[in-house]
Scaffold this motif. Structure first.
Motif, PDB file in Angstrom:
ATOM      1  N   PRO A 216     -27.643 -39.510   0.443  1.00 57.94           N
ATOM      2  CA  PRO A 216     -27.911 -38.064   0.352  1.00 57.94           C
ATOM      3  C   PRO A 216     -28.332 -37.431   1.675  1.00 57.94           C
ATOM      4  O   PRO A 216     -27.936 -36.303   1.983  1.00 57.94           O
ATOM      5  N   ILE A 217     -29.126 -38.151   2.467  1.00 57.75           N
ATOM      6  CA  ILE A 217     -29.559 -37.599   3.755  1.00 57.75           C
ATOM      7  C   ILE A 217     -28.365 -37.466   4.700  1.00 57.75           C
ATOM      8  O   ILE A 217     -28.180 -36.437   5.361  1.00 57.75           O
ATOM      9  N   ASP A 218     -27.525 -38.519   4.758  1.00 58.04           N
ATOM     10  CA  ASP A 218     -26.338 -38.468   5.608  1.00 58.04           C
ATOM     11  C   ASP A 218     -25.377 -37.381   5.132  1.00 58.04           C
ATOM     12  O   ASP A 218     -24.718 -36.715   5.938  1.00 58.04           O
ATOM     13  N   LYS A 219     -25.294 -37.220   3.812  1.00 57.26           N
ATOM     14  CA  LYS A 219     -24.408 -36.191   3.261  1.00 57.26           C
ATOM     15  C   LYS A 219     -24.887 -34.800   3.670  1.00 57.26           C
ATOM     16  O   LYS A 219     -24.080 -33.934   4.031  1.00 57.26           O
ATOM     17  N   ARG A 220     -26.199 -34.591   3.627  1.00 58.41           N
ATOM     18  CA  ARG A 220     -26.747 -33.286   4.025  1.00 58.41           C
ATOM     19  C   ARG A 220     -26.471 -33.008   5.498  1.00 58.41           C
ATOM     20  O   ARG A 220     -26.072 -31.899   5.870  1.00 58.41           O
ATOM     21  N   VAL A 221     -26.664 -34.023   6.347  1.00 54.84           N
ATOM     22  CA  VAL A 221     -26.404 -33.861   7.788  1.00 54.84           C
ATOM     23  C   VAL A 221     -24.931 -33.551   8.034  1.00 54.84           C
ATOM     24  O   VAL A 221     -24.593 -32.663   8.828  1.00 54.84           O
ATOM     25  N   ALA A 222     -24.044 -34.278   7.338  1.00 55.86           N
ATOM     26  CA  ALA A 222     -22.606 -34.065   7.523  1.00 55.86           C
ATOM     27  C   ALA A 222     -22.190 -32.676   7.044  1.00 55.86           C
ATOM     28  O   ALA A 222     -21.396 -31.992   7.708  1.00 55.86           O
ATOM     29  N   ASN A 223     -22.717 -32.246   5.897  1.00 60.79           N
ATOM     30  CA  ASN A 223     -22.366 -30.917   5.380  1.00 60.79           C
ATOM     31  C   ASN A 223     -22.829 -29.812   6.321  1.00 60.79           C
ATOM     32  O   ASN A 223     -22.113 -28.830   6.545  1.00 60.79           O
ATOM     33  N   GLU A 224     -24.023 -29.984   6.873  1.00 63.10           N
ATOM     34  CA  GLU A 224     -24.525 -28.982   7.822  1.00 63.10           C
ATOM     35  C   GLU A 224     -23.649 -28.941   9.074  1.00 63.10           C
ATOM     36  O   GLU A 224     -23.318 -27.866   9.583  1.00 63.10           O
ATOM     37  N   TYR A 225     -23.262 -30.125   9.547  1.00 71.46           N
ATOM     38  CA  TYR A 225     -22.417 -30.203  10.745  1.00 71.46           C
ATOM     39  C   TYR A 225     -21.056 -29.548  10.496  1.00 71.46           C
ATOM     40  O   TYR A 225     -20.537 -28.819  11.350  1.00 71.46           O
ATOM     41  N   ILE A 226     -20.497 -29.788   9.319  1.00 71.59           N
ATOM     42  CA  ILE A 226     -19.202 -29.185   8.979  1.00 71.59           C
ATOM     43  C   ILE A 226     -19.308 -27.666   8.945  1.00 71.59           C
ATOM     44  O   ILE A 226     -18.420 -26.947   9.442  1.00 71.59           O
ATOM     45  N   GLU A 227     -20.394 -27.143   8.384  1.00 68.09           N
ATOM     46  CA  GLU A 227     -20.576 -25.690   8.325  1.00 68.09           C
ATOM     47  C   GLU A 227     -20.689 -25.092   9.726  1.00 68.09           C
ATOM     48  O   GLU A 227     -20.146 -24.018  10.000  1.00 68.09           O
ATOM     49  N   VAL A 228     -21.394 -25.790  10.617  1.00 66.05           N
ATOM     50  CA  VAL A 228     -21.520 -25.304  11.999  1.00 66.05           C
ATOM     51  C   VAL A 228     -20.151 -25.283  12.674  1.00 66.05           C
ATOM     52  O   VAL A 228     -19.787 -24.305  13.342  1.00 66.05           O
ATOM     53  N   CYS A 229     -19.376 -26.348  12.493  1.00 69.84           N
ATOM     54  CA  CYS A 229     -18.048 -26.415  13.110  1.00 69.84           C
ATOM     55  C   CYS A 229     -17.111 -25.352  12.538  1.00 69.84           C
ATOM     56  O   CYS A 229     -16.303 -24.758  13.272  1.00 69.84           O
ATOM     57  N   LYS A 230     -17.218 -25.088  11.243  1.00 72.66           N
ATOM     58  CA  LYS A 230     -16.396 -24.040  10.635  1.00 72.66           C
ATOM     59  C   LYS A 230     -16.740 -22.670  11.224  1.00 72.66           C
ATOM     60  O   LYS A 230     -15.854 -21.855  11.508  1.00 72.66           O
ATOM     61  N   ALA A 231     -18.024 -22.428  11.422  1.00 73.79           N
ATOM     62  CA  ALA A 231     -18.449 -21.159  12.011  1.00 73.79           C
ATOM     63  C   ALA A 231     -17.963 -21.037  13.451  1.00 73.79           C
ATOM     64  O   ALA A 231     -17.553 -19.950  13.895  1.00 73.79           O
ATOM     65  N   LYS A 245      -5.814 -21.313  12.203  1.00 75.07           N
ATOM     66  CA  LYS A 245      -5.930 -21.139  10.761  1.00 75.07           C
ATOM     67  C   LYS A 245      -7.370 -21.408  10.333  1.00 75.07           C
ATOM     68  O   LYS A 245      -7.879 -22.505  10.505  1.00 75.07           O
ATOM     69  N   CYS A 246      -8.000 -20.405   9.799  1.00 75.70           N
ATOM     70  CA  CYS A 246      -9.366 -20.547   9.273  1.00 75.70           C
ATOM     71  C   CYS A 246      -9.378 -20.112   7.816  1.00 75.70           C
ATOM     72  O   CYS A 246     -10.100 -19.196   7.422  1.00 75.70           O
ATOM     73  N   ASP A 247      -8.521 -20.743   7.036  1.00 75.30           N
ATOM     74  CA  ASP A 247      -8.407 -20.376   5.622  1.00 75.30           C
ATOM     75  C   ASP A 247      -9.492 -21.084   4.811  1.00 75.30           C
ATOM     76  O   ASP A 247      -9.219 -21.884   3.914  1.00 75.30           O
ATOM     77  N   PHE A 248     -10.730 -20.823   5.161  1.00 75.35           N
ATOM     78  CA  PHE A 248     -11.832 -21.436   4.433  1.00 75.35           C
ATOM     79  C   PHE A 248     -13.032 -20.499   4.491  1.00 75.35           C
ATOM     80  O   PHE A 248     -13.133 -19.628   5.356  1.00 75.35           O
ATOM     81  N   ASN A 249     -13.906 -20.675   3.554  1.00 72.50           N
ATOM     82  CA  ASN A 249     -15.148 -19.909   3.564  1.00 72.50           C
ATOM     83  C   ASN A 249     -16.122 -20.558   4.537  1.00 72.50           C
ATOM     84  O   ASN A 249     -16.223 -21.781   4.607  1.00 72.50           O
ATOM     85  N   TYR A 250     -16.820 -19.746   5.276  1.00 68.88           N
ATOM     86  CA  TYR A 250     -17.775 -20.287   6.230  1.00 68.88           C
ATOM     87  C   TYR A 250     -19.033 -19.431   6.240  1.00 68.88           C
ATOM     88  O   TYR A 250     -19.020 -18.258   5.870  1.00 68.88           O
ATOM     89  N   GLN A 251     -20.116 -20.053   6.662  1.00 69.66           N
ATOM     90  CA  GLN A 251     -21.393 -19.361   6.727  1.00 69.66           C
ATOM     91  C   GLN A 251     -21.619 -18.837   8.143  1.00 69.66           C
ATOM     92  O   GLN A 251     -21.139 -19.417   9.113  1.00 69.66           O
ATOM     93  N   ASN A 252     -22.353 -17.754   8.225  1.00 71.64           N
ATOM     94  CA  ASN A 252     -22.738 -17.239   9.537  1.00 71.64           C
ATOM     95  C   ASN A 252     -23.879 -18.089  10.081  1.00 71.64           C
ATOM     96  O   ASN A 252     -24.960 -18.147   9.494  1.00 71.64           O
ATOM     97  N   ILE A 253     -23.610 -18.771  11.175  1.00 75.04           N
ATOM     98  CA  ILE A 253     -24.606 -19.653  11.789  1.00 75.04           C
ATOM     99  C   ILE A 253     -25.291 -18.911  12.930  1.00 75.04           C
ATOM    100  O   ILE A 253     -24.627 -18.310  13.787  1.00 75.04           O
ATOM    101  N   SER A 254     -26.603 -18.942  12.938  1.00 72.35           N
ATOM    102  CA  SER A 254     -27.356 -18.217  13.967  1.00 72.35           C
ATOM    103  C   SER A 254     -27.193 -18.880  15.332  1.00 72.35           C
ATOM    104  O   SER A 254     -26.870 -20.070  15.439  1.00 72.35           O
TER     105      SER A 254
END
Length: 387
Positions: A216-231, A245-254
């Protein structure tokens, strides 16, 4: 069983197994008693508590007492398991522990107090779930809850029952009401002969479930990293690279998060460094894209730079997670224990060769020694320099 010469109760059984190194938790301590005259025929009482896994495991635990030497033994091969649910559950009800009914009633009380009372008493975490009730209504709800829990216990046989069983070491057959396990073969767990560089090992059960393979900890780190890269990819598209192509939903990263990633400079954040280099070097101070010649220079630097090898990226390293590799390797090793040679072919077009990891995991299963014929199909021999 009354005429047998040797008898062990639950406390002695698990004390003896603990001395051997088999430390069973409370849910797996289901053997109430075992008795024997010659340690070739084992008669025992196994407690059913509604869980078939722990029940069958406890039956297999009794085999350890038929071994003529003091070593950790675990069942490795079983020819067949036959279960007749009708016969089994008929005997579960027939052998039910009547004296345990008051404990079952207490369990219902505790379950009600933990799951229902906070909601109807105004102490729920979510205030929207709170329902105020008077004393009479509360008692009615409690009674209904108890009745439903009792129905559930009866339907799924979630109660205590003492079930007799018998194991014969000569025929390697384990028999109980409605259950027959044929040709149970145990093997000793090898101990390390090298006393240097000792480490404390722990063994846990992990189901062959890919979705649960990553910690779970590694999964959280990987998910956060993916969101940063998508942004970051979305930012690159915004500065004028419409072909991305950015056909995906992404979060606004500060910007603070991005700056934190820059400061950390983790060697596994390869994709982040690529995006960051593009964002910082292909635009001028006015955030306009530079000319194509300068852009191509940046891209060539990325292509030729060893620090930008995507095979070392965090996302690609997930495939080397031990749990994910063992999902496949365990099944193969457990079903081909008796063969003398194992043939493995790895087809890998990246530089992230898995041979070392696979060989290490396979070595843990070499209870019966066998040779491994490992073949690599790779894009370049340079990827196999350290093999």
């Amino acid at each position: 069983m009354a005429s047998t010469q040797y008898s062990l109760d639950r406390k002695d059984i698990y004390k003896d197994l603990g001395v051997l190194g088999l430390d069973y938790g409370p849910h797996f301590q289901r053997l109430r008693r075992i008795q024997t005259n010659d340690f070739r025929d084992i008669y025992g009482i196994n407690e059913w508590d509604g869980n078939f896994v722990t029940y069958l495991d406890a039956m297999l635990q009794s085999i350890a007492f038929t071994i003529p030497f003091r070593k950790i033994m675990i069942p490795m091969m079983i020819r067949a398991i036959r279960v007749d649910p009708r016969v089994f559950f008929e005997n579960v009800h027939r052998n039910r522990n009547v004296e345990q009914k008051h404990i079952e009633a207490m369990d219902v009380e505790q379950s009600f107090a933990a799951n229902v009372a906070p909601v109807i008493g105004g102490e729920a975490v979510d205030p929207a779930l709170v329902m105020k009730m008077d004393a009479k209504t509360l008692n009615d709800v409690k009674q209904i809850y108890g009745e439903e829990m009792t129905k559930k216990r009866e339907r799924f046989s979630v109660f205590s029952a003492d079930m007799p069983f018998h194991f014969n070491a000569k025929s390697k057959r384990l028999v109980a009401h409605g259950i027959e396990v044929e040709d149970v073969i145990g093997f000793p767990i090898p101990r390390r002969t090298d006393g240097t560089d000792l480490v404390l090992d722990t063994y846990q059960f992990f189901p062959n479930e890919d979705l649960e393979a990553v910690d779970p900890i590694d999964k959280r780190v990987a998910n956060e990293y993916i969101e940063v890269c998508k942004a970051m990819a979305a930012k690159i598209k915004q500065i004028g690279y419409k072909d991305i192509k950015c056909d995906f939903n992404y979060q606004n990263i500060s910007d603070d998060v991005i700056q934190e990633y820059r400061t950390t400079n983790n060697e596994n954040h390869v994709l982040f460094r690529i995006f960051d280099k593009i964002l910082t070097e292909v635009v001028d101070e006015n955030k306009n894209s530079k000319n194509s010649k300068e852009v191509m220079k940046v891209l060539k630097d990325i292509e030729s730079g060893a620090e930008y090898d995507l095979n070392k990226d965090l996302i690609n390293q997930i495939q080397k997670n031990e749990h994910m590799i063992r999902t496949m390797v365990d099944i193969v090793c457990e079903n081909f224990v008796s063969i003398k040679e194992m043939k493995v072919t790895e087809i890998n077009l990246s530089s992230g060769v898995l041979a070392k990891e696979v060989d290490h995991i396979m070595s843990l299963f070499r209870i019966i020694p066998y040779d491994v014929d490992y073949k690599l199909v790779v894009k370049s021999k340079q990827h196999c320099i350290d093999m």
